[in-house]
Structure formats: C-alpha cells, structure tokens
Scaffold this active site. Structure first.
Site, PDB file in Angstrom:
ATOM      1  CG  ASN A 105      -2.318   0.789   1.079  1.00 26.87           C
ATOM      2  OD1 ASN A 105      -2.316   1.383   0.082  1.00 26.87           O
ATOM      3  ND2 ASN A 105      -3.255   0.402   1.770  1.00 26.87           N
ATOM      4  CG  HIS A 106       0.209   4.520  -2.634  1.00 25.06           C
ATOM      5  ND1 HIS A 106       1.264   4.835  -3.475  1.00 25.06           N
ATOM      6  CD2 HIS A 106      -0.579   4.037  -3.361  1.00 25.06           C
ATOM      7  CE1 HIS A 106       0.779   4.607  -4.674  1.00 25.06           C
ATOM      8  NE2 HIS A 106      -0.388   3.912  -4.332  1.00 25.06           N
ATOM      9  CG  ASN A 107       4.785   4.537   3.060  1.00 21.65           C
ATOM     10  OD1 ASN A 107       4.590   3.889   4.172  1.00 21.65           O
ATOM     11  ND2 ASN A 107       6.300   4.493   2.483  1.00 21.65           N
TER      12      ASN A 107
END
Length: 182
Positions: A105-107
C-alpha cells in the site's frame, strides 16, 4: 536470470511464458473436458513454490512470477483473480471469480509530503487457512490472515483479521456470524 532481486531458473521462465502466453487464456476448468485446468495445473506445478494435489487454477488468473506462491491440496484460484507473489493458500480453499489481493500500500503518514512522493509500505504476505470459501469479487487488503473454516462473502472488502469459523461480509468487513452456530 534475476528478476526483482530473485534468481529465477530458465525452466521457471519457460513455464511463466507458457502460462501467460497460452495456458492463462484456455477455457475455464469446467468446460472442454477440463483440459484448460489440467494444462494450467501442470504449468503452475513448475512455477509455484508449493502446489498441492488436485489444485485448480482458473482462466485469466494473475500471480506475478508466482515463484513464492504456496497452494495446498484441493484448492483453487478463481477466474480473473489477482494473487500477489508470496501468497500462502491452505488446503480445501475455494475462491470465486475476480478476487483481488493486495500485498503493498502507499505511505501516507507525512501530511507535509504529497502521498505520491512517499513511496510504498513494506510488502505484506496474505495467508489463507484451510477450508476457506472466498466469494466473488472479494478485495483483500495487504497482510491479512484468513483463519481456518472461514467464509468471506461476495464483494467483501477484507480489511482486518477474524477468528476461525467466521462468516465475514461487508465494506468494511465484519463478522456476520459463527459457522458453528448455523
């Protein structure tokens, strides 16, 4: 040959090309004398880290390089499913069409930096227990552990872990009831 830091043998590369170029597009396993399923199972035995007995890989399933996937006996990957490399699938797992499992997942934690510039979180492995039924169009967030004997209802967004024998549904996911109390 090295792909994303992993050594992959020429044999595995050959079977990956065979899968993505040919076997992935064959008819579903319950048509044409089951020949599509038989060929996909044969090919995936040479790709996956572990491939149990009586495994069913349905048409158009995507699993990246697949070299770290483990799938147990009598289990399947559904039509058009998206399974990241490293996923662990137990015995007797049924998976409906269009299931999607994320592994990263994205930060987004630093509000002073645009999310698109923060990169990605560490890869997380999804583990699916034994005797699990995953319905159609289920979306599984990174790193979920799906307990033994669970049912994940169609179109569920699985965003947390639940105990064994849970019937899970909804968006966000929640326990509908315990299978033993049916």
């Amino acid at each position: 040959m090295v792909i994303k830091g992993k050594n992959i043998s020429i044999v595995k590369i050959f079977f990956l090309i065979l899968y993505y170029g040919f076997a992935r597009h064959l008819p579903s396993s319950n048509s044409c004398w089951e020949i599509g399923g038989i060929i996909r199972r044969f090919v995936c035995r040479h790709i996956f880290k572990k491939c149990g007995k009586n495994v069913n890989i349905e048409r158009k399933a995507w699993f990246a390089s697949g070299t770290e996937i483990e799938i147990g006996d009598n289990s399947g990957i559904g039509i058009n499913a998206h399974i990241p490399n490293g996923t662990i699938i137990g015995d007797n797992v049924m998976m409906g069409p269009n299931c999607f499992i994320l592994d990263i997942n994205h930060n987004y934690h630093n509000a002073n930096i645009p999310m698109s510039l923060q990169g990605f979180q560490k890869k997380k492995i999804t583990k699916i227990g034994n005797d699990v039924w995953i319905g159609r169009d289920v979306f599984i967030t990174p790193g979920r552990i799906i307990s033994d004997h669970s049912i994940i209802a169609a179109r569920c967004v699985l965003c947390k872990d639940f105990p064994e024998y849970s019937i899970i549904g909804g968006n966000p996911s929640k326990v509908i009831r315990d299978r033993r109390n049916s």
